[in-house]
Design a protein around this motif. Structure first.
Motif, PDB file in Angstrom:
ATOM      1  N   GLY A  12     -24.463  -3.695  78.410  1.00  0.00           N
ATOM      2  CA  GLY A  12     -25.600  -2.835  78.121  1.00  0.00           C
ATOM      3  C   GLY A  12     -25.180  -1.374  78.099  1.00  0.00           C
ATOM      4  O   GLY A  12     -23.993  -1.045  78.048  1.00  0.00           O
ATOM      5  N   VAL A  13     -26.165  -0.488  78.127  1.00  0.00           N
ATOM      6  CA  VAL A  13     -25.904   0.955  78.130  1.00  0.00           C
ATOM      7  C   VAL A  13     -26.656   1.593  79.285  1.00  0.00           C
ATOM      8  O   VAL A  13     -27.654   1.068  79.757  1.00  0.00           O
ATOM      9  CB  VAL A  13     -26.330   1.623  76.799  1.00  0.00           C
ATOM     10  N   LYS A  14     -26.178   2.741  79.724  1.00  0.00           N
ATOM     11  CA  LYS A  14     -26.847   3.494  80.783  1.00  0.00           C
ATOM     12  C   LYS A  14     -27.370   4.797  80.207  1.00  0.00           C
ATOM     13  O   LYS A  14     -26.674   5.481  79.473  1.00  0.00           O
ATOM     14  CB  LYS A  14     -25.891   3.784  81.929  1.00  0.00           C
ATOM     15  N   VAL A  15     -28.601   5.127  80.563  1.00  0.00           N
ATOM     16  CA  VAL A  15     -29.193   6.378  80.127  1.00  0.00           C
ATOM     17  C   VAL A  15     -28.638   7.529  80.955  1.00  0.00           C
ATOM     18  O   VAL A  15     -28.430   8.626  80.457  1.00  0.00           O
ATOM     19  CB  VAL A  15     -30.731   6.308  80.242  1.00  0.00           C
ATOM     20  N   CYS A  16     -28.355   7.254  82.230  1.00  0.00           N
ATOM     21  CA  CYS A  16     -27.718   8.237  83.109  1.00  0.00           C
ATOM     22  C   CYS A  16     -26.749   7.506  84.033  1.00  0.00           C
ATOM     23  O   CYS A  16     -26.775   6.283  84.137  1.00  0.00           O
ATOM     24  CB  CYS A  16     -28.757   9.024  83.894  1.00  0.00           C
ATOM     25  N   ARG A  17     -25.901   8.228  84.704  1.00  0.00           N
ATOM     26  CA  ARG A  17     -24.822   7.606  85.502  1.00  0.00           C
ATOM     27  C   ARG A  17     -25.314   6.651  86.569  1.00  0.00           C
ATOM     28  O   ARG A  17     -24.747   5.598  86.784  1.00  0.00           O
ATOM     29  CB  ARG A  17     -23.980   8.699  86.164  1.00  0.00           C
ATOM     30  N   ARG A  18     -26.364   7.031  87.278  1.00  0.00           N
ATOM     31  CA  ARG A  18     -26.840   6.194  88.383  1.00  0.00           C
ATOM     32  C   ARG A  18     -27.986   5.281  87.987  1.00  0.00           C
ATOM     33  O   ARG A  18     -28.526   4.562  88.804  1.00  0.00           O
ATOM     34  CB  ARG A  18     -27.273   7.084  89.542  1.00  0.00           C
ATOM     35  N   GLY A  19     -28.363   5.302  86.732  1.00  0.00           N
ATOM     36  CA  GLY A  19     -29.477   4.485  86.264  1.00  0.00           C
ATOM     37  C   GLY A  19     -29.063   3.049  85.991  1.00  0.00           C
ATOM     38  O   GLY A  19     -27.880   2.718  85.953  1.00  0.00           O
ATOM     39  N   PRO A  20     -30.047   2.200  85.782  1.00  0.00           N
ATOM     40  CA  PRO A  20     -29.750   0.797  85.480  1.00  0.00           C
ATOM     41  C   PRO A  20     -29.210   0.638  84.057  1.00  0.00           C
ATOM     42  O   PRO A  20     -29.446   1.488  83.193  1.00  0.00           O
ATOM     43  CB  PRO A  20     -31.111   0.119  85.613  1.00  0.00           C
ATOM     44  N   SER A  21     -28.499  -0.436  83.819  1.00  0.00           N
ATOM     45  CA  SER A  21     -28.032  -0.749  82.471  1.00  0.00           C
ATOM     46  C   SER A  21     -29.177  -1.342  81.667  1.00  0.00           C
ATOM     47  O   SER A  21     -29.957  -2.147  82.176  1.00  0.00           O
ATOM     48  CB  SER A  21     -26.898  -1.775  82.511  1.00  0.00           C
ATOM     49  N   ILE A  22     -29.265  -0.956  80.407  1.00  0.00           N
ATOM     50  CA  ILE A  22     -30.278  -1.493  79.506  1.00  0.00           C
ATOM     51  C   ILE A  22     -29.565  -2.417  78.529  1.00  0.00           C
ATOM     52  O   ILE A  22     -28.670  -1.997  77.805  1.00  0.00           O
ATOM     53  CB  ILE A  22     -31.001  -0.365  78.754  1.00  0.00           C
ATOM     54  N   THR A  23     -29.946  -3.696  78.538  1.00  0.00           N
ATOM     55  CA  THR A  23     -29.323  -4.669  77.648  1.00  0.00           C
ATOM     56  C   THR A  23     -30.191  -4.965  76.436  1.00  0.00           C
ATOM     57  O   THR A  23     -29.680  -5.397  75.415  1.00  0.00           O
ATOM     58  CB  THR A  23     -29.039  -5.990  78.385  1.00  0.00           C
ATOM     59  N   HIS A  24     -31.508  -4.750  76.570  1.00  0.00           N
ATOM     60  CA  HIS A  24     -32.406  -5.037  75.456  1.00  0.00           C
ATOM     61  C   HIS A  24     -33.723  -4.295  75.621  1.00  0.00           C
ATOM     62  O   HIS A  24     -34.124  -3.961  76.731  1.00  0.00           O
ATOM     63  CB  HIS A  24     -32.660  -6.539  75.352  1.00  0.00           C
ATOM     64  N   LEU A  25     -34.353  -4.037  74.500  1.00  0.00           N
ATOM     65  CA  LEU A  25     -35.709  -3.475  74.461  1.00  0.00           C
ATOM     66  C   LEU A  25     -36.553  -4.407  73.608  1.00  0.00           C
ATOM     67  O   LEU A  25     -36.154  -4.781  72.507  1.00  0.00           O
ATOM     68  CB  LEU A  25     -35.707  -2.073  73.849  1.00  0.00           C
TER      69      LEU A  25
END
Length: 70
Positions: A12-25
């Protein structure tokens, strides 16, 4: 996607360093998938999509059968 993320198959991707990973929307009838831009990452997404393609009609039938029982 959540299971693949927990297993480390999809990053996935992270919006910020300490944020959760986003794998899908998920939107009304759209889905955006995020993963590694590598051959392995593409293969992992392809595997997940094949599993979804197999299971989706089964779930749709189960849902429609349950709706008919109400």
């Amino acid at each position: 996607m959540r299971l693949a993320s927990r297993e480390g198959t999809i990053k996935g991707v992270k919006v910020c360093r300490r944020g959760p990973s986003i794998t899908h929307l998920l939107f009304a009838d759209d889905c955006i998938l995020f993963g590694d831009a590598t051959e392995r990452g593409a293969q992992n997404l392809k595997t997940i999509l094949r599993e979804y393609e197999y299971v989706q009609p089964i779930l749709a039938r189960m849902y429609s059968n349950n709706e008919g029982n109400k």
